[in-house]
Design a protein around this motif. Structure first.
Motif, PDB file in Angstrom:
ATOM      1  N   ARG A  79      51.416  34.959  68.267  1.00  0.00           N
ATOM      2  CA  ARG A  79      51.825  33.927  68.048  1.00  0.00           C
ATOM      3  C   ARG A  79      51.677  33.449  66.893  1.00  0.00           C
ATOM      4  O   ARG A  79      50.296  33.103  66.276  1.00  0.00           O
ATOM      5  N   VAL A  80      51.951  33.791  65.501  1.00  0.00           N
ATOM      6  CA  VAL A  80      51.118  33.496  64.132  1.00  0.00           C
ATOM      7  C   VAL A  80      51.048  32.419  63.357  1.00  0.00           C
ATOM      8  O   VAL A  80      52.543  31.619  63.148  1.00  0.00           O
ATOM      9  N   LEU A  81      50.023  31.753  63.889  1.00  0.00           N
ATOM     10  CA  LEU A  81      50.130  30.151  62.946  1.00  0.00           C
ATOM     11  C   LEU A  81      49.904  29.927  61.391  1.00  0.00           C
ATOM     12  O   LEU A  81      49.372  28.231  61.158  1.00  0.00           O
ATOM     13  N   ASP A  82      49.053  30.596  61.322  1.00  0.00           N
ATOM     14  CA  ASP A  82      48.931  30.521  59.339  1.00  0.00           C
ATOM     15  C   ASP A  82      49.002  31.957  58.938  1.00  0.00           C
ATOM     16  O   ASP A  82      48.151  32.518  59.217  1.00  0.00           O
ATOM     17  N   GLN A  83      49.569  32.302  57.568  1.00  0.00           N
ATOM     18  CA  GLN A  83      50.108  33.387  56.787  1.00  0.00           C
ATOM     19  C   GLN A  83      50.062  33.256  55.311  1.00  0.00           C
ATOM     20  O   GLN A  83      51.532  33.046  55.362  1.00  0.00           O
ATOM     21  N   ALA A  84      49.322  32.757  55.052  1.00  0.00           N
ATOM     22  CA  ALA A  84      49.228  32.244  53.777  1.00  0.00           C
ATOM     23  C   ALA A  84      48.010  32.430  52.476  1.00  0.00           C
ATOM     24  O   ALA A  84      47.316  32.138  52.993  1.00  0.00           O
ATOM     25  N   LEU A  85      48.289  32.098  51.321  1.00  0.00           N
ATOM     26  CA  LEU A  85      46.773  32.393  50.352  1.00  0.00           C
ATOM     27  C   LEU A  85      46.390  31.246  49.787  1.00  0.00           C
ATOM     28  O   LEU A  85      46.604  30.344  50.354  1.00  0.00           O
ATOM     29  N   ARG A  86      44.448  31.599  50.657  1.00  0.00           N
ATOM     30  CA  ARG A  86      43.979  30.084  50.826  1.00  0.00           C
ATOM     31  C   ARG A  86      42.463  30.430  50.029  1.00  0.00           C
ATOM     32  O   ARG A  86      42.366  32.029  50.304  1.00  0.00           O
ATOM     33  N   ARG A  87      41.710  29.814  50.097  1.00  0.00           N
ATOM     34  CA  ARG A  87      40.480  29.178  49.289  1.00  0.00           C
ATOM     35  C   ARG A  87      39.625  30.483  50.789  1.00  0.00           C
ATOM     36  O   ARG A  87      39.720  28.994  51.971  1.00  0.00           O
ATOM     37  N   PRO A  88      39.082  30.996  50.717  1.00  0.00           N
ATOM     38  CA  PRO A  88      38.210  31.485  52.331  1.00  0.00           C
ATOM     39  C   PRO A  88      36.812  30.748  51.675  1.00  0.00           C
ATOM     40  O   PRO A  88      36.732  29.789  51.155  1.00  0.00           O
ATOM     41  N   PRO A  89      36.202  30.637  53.331  1.00  0.00           N
ATOM     42  CA  PRO A  89      35.664  29.983  53.549  1.00  0.00           C
ATOM     43  C   PRO A  89      33.934  30.668  52.421  1.00  0.00           C
ATOM     44  O   PRO A  89      34.596  31.452  52.365  1.00  0.00           O
ATOM     45  N   SER A 104      41.923  36.786  60.071  1.00  0.00           N
ATOM     46  CA  SER A 104      42.024  37.528  59.196  1.00  0.00           C
ATOM     47  C   SER A 104      42.042  37.088  57.900  1.00  0.00           C
ATOM     48  O   SER A 104      42.933  36.784  57.040  1.00  0.00           O
ATOM     49  N   TRP A 105      41.500  38.241  56.836  1.00  0.00           N
ATOM     50  CA  TRP A 105      41.302  37.519  55.183  1.00  0.00           C
ATOM     51  C   TRP A 105      41.427  38.640  54.701  1.00  0.00           C
ATOM     52  O   TRP A 105      40.822  39.665  55.153  1.00  0.00           O
ATOM     53  N   VAL A 106      42.031  38.410  54.098  1.00  0.00           N
ATOM     54  CA  VAL A 106      42.397  40.242  53.285  1.00  0.00           C
ATOM     55  C   VAL A 106      42.748  39.568  51.736  1.00  0.00           C
ATOM     56  O   VAL A 106      43.428  38.793  51.462  1.00  0.00           O
ATOM     57  N   ARG A 107      41.953  40.750  51.095  1.00  0.00           N
ATOM     58  CA  ARG A 107      41.712  39.947  49.571  1.00  0.00           C
ATOM     59  C   ARG A 107      43.232  40.527  49.471  1.00  0.00           C
ATOM     60  O   ARG A 107      44.001  41.602  49.249  1.00  0.00           O
ATOM     61  N   LYS A 108      42.707  39.509  47.629  1.00  0.00           N
ATOM     62  CA  LYS A 108      44.466  39.025  47.031  1.00  0.00           C
ATOM     63  C   LYS A 108      45.020  40.189  46.773  1.00  0.00           C
ATOM     64  O   LYS A 108      46.915  40.342  47.419  1.00  0.00           O
ATOM     65  N   PRO A 109      44.224  41.677  46.017  1.00  0.00           N
ATOM     66  CA  PRO A 109      45.842  42.661  45.808  1.00  0.00           C
ATOM     67  C   PRO A 109      46.254  43.171  47.097  1.00  0.00           C
ATOM     68  O   PRO A 109      47.204  43.788  46.434  1.00  0.00           O
ATOM     69  N   PHE A 110      45.785  43.514  47.938  1.00  0.00           N
ATOM     70  CA  PHE A 110      46.448  44.221  49.001  1.00  0.00           C
ATOM     71  C   PHE A 110      47.050  42.974  50.211  1.00  0.00           C
ATOM     72  O   PHE A 110      48.381  43.028  50.854  1.00  0.00           O
ATOM     73  N   GLY A 111      46.730  41.549  49.807  1.00  0.00           N
ATOM     74  CA  GLY A 111      47.186  40.531  50.308  1.00  0.00           C
ATOM     75  C   GLY A 111      48.514  40.863  50.013  1.00  0.00           C
ATOM     76  O   GLY A 111      49.514  40.204  51.415  1.00  0.00           O
ATOM     77  N   PRO A 123      30.985  32.613  52.824  1.00  0.00           N
ATOM     78  CA  PRO A 123      30.708  34.311  52.858  1.00  0.00           C
ATOM     79  C   PRO A 123      31.657  34.717  52.203  1.00  0.00           C
ATOM     80  O   PRO A 123      31.584  36.258  51.678  1.00  0.00           O
ATOM     81  N   VAL A 124      33.242  34.777  53.260  1.00  0.00           N
ATOM     82  CA  VAL A 124      33.797  35.628  52.971  1.00  0.00           C
ATOM     83  C   VAL A 124      34.911  35.343  51.804  1.00  0.00           C
ATOM     84  O   VAL A 124      35.174  36.411  50.455  1.00  0.00           O
ATOM     85  N   ALA A 125      34.205  34.673  50.972  1.00  0.00           N
ATOM     86  CA  ALA A 125      34.522  34.507  49.396  1.00  0.00           C
ATOM     87  C   ALA A 125      34.101  35.402  48.535  1.00  0.00           C
ATOM     88  O   ALA A 125      34.497  36.071  47.414  1.00  0.00           O
ATOM     89  N   VAL A 126      32.909  35.265  49.024  1.00  0.00           N
ATOM     90  CA  VAL A 126      31.758  36.267  48.121  1.00  0.00           C
ATOM     91  C   VAL A 126      32.280  37.484  48.771  1.00  0.00           C
ATOM     92  O   VAL A 126      32.168  38.334  47.125  1.00  0.00           O
ATOM     93  N   LEU A 127      32.682  37.898  48.755  1.00  0.00           N
ATOM     94  CA  LEU A 127      33.103  39.369  49.955  1.00  0.00           C
ATOM     95  C   LEU A 127      34.251  40.117  49.231  1.00  0.00           C
ATOM     96  O   LEU A 127      34.200  41.403  48.546  1.00  0.00           O
ATOM     97  N   LEU A 128      35.617  39.272  49.483  1.00  0.00           N
ATOM     98  CA  LEU A 128      36.834  39.387  49.193  1.00  0.00           C
ATOM     99  C   LEU A 128      37.076  38.362  48.072  1.00  0.00           C
ATOM    100  O   LEU A 128      37.986  39.195  47.265  1.00  0.00           O
ATOM    101  N   GLY A 129      36.006  37.234  47.448  1.00  0.00           N
ATOM    102  CA  GLY A 129      37.161  36.765  46.166  1.00  0.00           C
ATOM    103  C   GLY A 129      37.966  35.666  46.964  1.00  0.00           C
ATOM    104  O   GLY A 129      38.333  35.503  48.213  1.00  0.00           O
TER     105      GLY A 129
END
Length: 212
Positions: free
Chosen positions: A58-68, A98-105, A70-76
């Motif tokens: 069941r997918v609860l969320d699937q959208a571009l968002r600002r990560p926390p 799961s957070w996916v780097r924007k160009p790939f996301g 530590p993740v923002a430092v890693l993925l942008g």
């Protein structure tokens, strides 16, 4: 059958792991004990299906968002946020973000992740992953996730935190999964190459590393 015989039979079934007895609540058939495999770099749902389980996502969320942070430092930022609940054996068992780097996301944001594998979807979009680093630790279920997993706060869980890298060692996915402890056990296949396990001096942490 006498009461004493019944108690002995229930004790034997409990010792064999076939039933679970909860004080004040009753006796229940034990859930299947399935393997979280540390070796292959692939989707958890694929592992469970290989073990004969029908997995519902069941997918609860699937959208571009600002990560926390530590993740923002890693993925942008922003990054594609994919939140899912996995259910098998008749109950929710895994909460996964799961957070996916924007160009790939951006390439995969329209995919139907109720049925699609994240890794296979990335591969179909031309994103090849090479390795992942993963930390798995014991924890207890927090209130914010108790409703998603239909379990009580304080229930034992495993927390998996995984970073997946592309062929050029770019971080692609930051993943956090909370897994009900009574539904899963961790298994590793040891070989001369491909997987190493490092046991931390800090209480019961396992850090598997895939060799490049």
């Amino acid at each position: 059958m006498t009461l004493m015989t019944l108690r002995q039979a229930l004790r034997h079934l409990s010792d064999e792991g076939l039933i679970v007895q909860r004080a004040g609540k009753g006796t229940y058939v034990a859930p299947p004990h399935l393997a979280y495999r540390l070796g292959p770099l692939r989707n958890l749902a694929d592992d469970l299906r290989e073990q004969g389980l029908e997995v519902q996502t069941r997918v609860l969320d699937q959208a571009l968002r600002r990560p926390p942070p530590p993740v923002a430092v890693l993925l942008g930022a922003p990054a594609l946020r994919l939140e899912r609940v996995r259910a098998f054996a008749g109950r929710p068992a895994v909460h996964q973000v799961s957070w996916v780097r924007k160009p790939f996301g951006n390439r995969i944001r329209a995919a139907d992740f109720a049925t699609a594998s994240l890794y296979l979807t990335l591969a179909d979009a031309g994103v090849a992953v090479a390795r992942a680093s993963e930390t798995i630790r014991p924890a207890v279920l927090e209130e914010e996730l108790a409703g998603h997993l239909h379990a009580e706060v304080g229930t034992p869980v495993f927390v998996s935190e995984r970073i997946t890298y592309s062929l050029d060692d770019t971080p692609v996915v930051a993943d956090r999964a909370v897994i009900l402890g009574e539904m899963m056990e961790i298994r590793a296949t040891r070989a001369a190459s491909g997987l190493s396990l490092t046991w931390s001096d800090v209480a019961a942490e396992v850090v598997p590393r895939r060799q490049p």
